[in-house]
Enzyme design. Sequence first.
Site, PDB file in Angstrom:
ATOM      1  N   LYS A   1     -12.397  -6.311   3.232  1.00 23.45           N
ATOM      2  CA  LYS A   1     -11.931  -7.424   2.326  1.00 23.45           C
ATOM      3  C   LYS A   1     -12.282  -8.846   2.776  1.00 23.45           C
ATOM      4  O   LYS A   1     -13.134  -9.596   1.777  1.00 23.45           O
ATOM      5  CB  LYS A   1     -10.102  -7.643   2.210  1.00 23.45           C
ATOM      6  CG  LYS A   1      -9.773  -6.655   1.111  1.00 23.45           C
ATOM      7  CD  LYS A   1      -8.264  -6.494   1.338  1.00 23.45           C
ATOM      8  CE  LYS A   1      -7.744  -4.961   0.852  1.00 23.45           C
ATOM      9  NZ  LYS A   1      -6.126  -4.846   0.813  1.00 23.45           N
TER      10      LYS A   1
ATOM     11  N   GLN B   1      -1.192  -7.178   4.027  1.00 24.18           N
ATOM     12  CA  GLN B   1      -1.688  -5.798   3.925  1.00 24.18           C
ATOM     13  C   GLN B   1      -0.506  -4.771   4.281  1.00 24.18           C
ATOM     14  O   GLN B   1       0.299  -5.220   5.128  1.00 24.18           O
ATOM     15  CB  GLN B   1      -2.781  -5.815   5.054  1.00 24.18           C
ATOM     16  CG  GLN B   1      -3.302  -4.305   5.054  1.00 24.18           C
ATOM     17  CD  GLN B   1      -4.234  -3.987   3.767  1.00 24.18           C
ATOM     18  OE1 GLN B   1      -4.799  -4.707   3.206  1.00 24.18           O
ATOM     19  NE2 GLN B   1      -4.317  -2.668   3.516  1.00 24.18           N
TER      20      GLN B   1
ATOM     21  N   ASP C   1      -2.283  -9.568  -5.059  1.00 23.17           N
ATOM     22  CA  ASP C   1      -2.379  -8.030  -5.123  1.00 23.17           C
ATOM     23  C   ASP C   1      -1.523  -7.629  -6.544  1.00 23.17           C
ATOM     24  O   ASP C   1      -1.581  -6.459  -6.729  1.00 23.17           O
ATOM     25  CB  ASP C   1      -1.361  -7.637  -3.995  1.00 23.17           C
ATOM     26  CG  ASP C   1      -2.100  -6.940  -2.685  1.00 23.17           C
ATOM     27  OD1 ASP C   1      -3.100  -6.381  -3.154  1.00 23.17           O
ATOM     28  OD2 ASP C   1      -1.797  -7.025  -1.548  1.00 23.17           O
TER      29      ASP C   1
HETATM   30  N1  GUN Z   1      -2.292  -0.922   1.595  1.00 21.72           N
HETATM   31  C1  GUN Z   1      -3.008   0.039   0.658  1.00 21.72           C
HETATM   32  N2  GUN Z   1      -3.401  -0.427  -0.485  1.00 21.72           N
HETATM   33  C2  GUN Z   1      -3.199  -1.811  -0.458  1.00 21.72           C
HETATM   34  C3  GUN Z   1      -3.396  -2.989  -1.306  1.00 21.72           C
HETATM   35  O1  GUN Z   1      -3.963  -2.790  -2.451  1.00 21.72           O
HETATM   36  N3  GUN Z   1      -2.883  -4.195  -1.099  1.00 21.72           N
HETATM   37  C4  GUN Z   1      -2.334  -4.370   0.189  1.00 21.72           C
HETATM   38  N4  GUN Z   1      -1.665  -5.592   0.410  1.00 21.72           N
HETATM   39  N5  GUN Z   1      -2.120  -3.283   1.049  1.00 21.72           N
HETATM   40  C5  GUN Z   1      -2.559  -2.232   0.762  1.00 21.72           C
END
Ligand code: GUN
Length: 288
Positions: free
Chosen positions: A53, A97, A120
């Site tokens: 990311k 995350q 998100d």
């Molecule tokens: N863990 C697995 N997928 C995601 C996501 O799309 N966003 C976040 N913040 N954590 C994750």
Amino acid sequence: MVHIIDGKAFSDKLCDDLTAEIARLKAEHNFVPCIAVVLVGEDPASHVYVSNKVKRCHQLNIESREHRLDDTTSQAELLALIDELNQDSSVHGILVQLPLPKQIDSKAVINAIAPQKDVDGFHIENAGALAIGDNQIVPCTPLGSIMMLRDYLGNMSGMNAVVVGRSNIVGKPMAHLLLQENCTVTIAHSRTKNIEEVCRNADILVAAVGIPHFVKADWIKPGATVIDVGINRIQDGDRSRLVGDVDTEAAKAVAGAITPVPGGVGPMTIACLMYNTVAAAKMQAGIA
Ligand code: GUN
């Protein structure tokens, strides 16, 4: 002949468009979107996701600020950081995350993020807005999946869509987006009876269960469009590789179109995080 939906190419196009928009924001408004990425603990998969990311942010000239906290971090400490980021007007997006260490209540943390910075789209306000069709910030994986479906299928009105999996992150928001496209939507899950039969009714089949090769070729209606959300690492002899929730190789003989793993939904998820960050930043700055 099955059509392979190229998520990598689609995400590159979306990111090119965003790069141009970010350059315009800088030139016309001296404005740079900024995301804070919070990673708690040592989960190896989470470290890979976060570095991917952050890498994309650099490519697009989105500012990213990483906050890496150790796995003994308390909920109060994490909430204090979120509060600080909420107050900081130079931060437009906050991503925590998941999963979080067990001493921390993920729901409390997600709902502590200012909804307009929740890139998100997991905050209860954003989830509720999506459920009533008043979309604010939409979760990245379902958003990327619906973009690919719109691009490939165009009008989905009246189609039977089956979403396998009922998570808050993918299954439920995906079902709402398909409903907004006027599909007839079914959510199948671990308690669904005759799941193969339910899947065989799908013109659009979305697999989001996190089980390698869960969906078999004979569950797929001939000509159906299959979106494989799974990213599962499996051991294959002495090496490991990524596979989806669909038995892709066998499915190719039946499906009309399918997203590959890797190179399908995965790249679109990150591109949509960039999309959400730019949109949130513009909204907060009052820039059209
Ligand atoms: N863990 C697995 N997928 C995601 C996501 O799309 N966003 C976040 N913040 N954590 C994750």
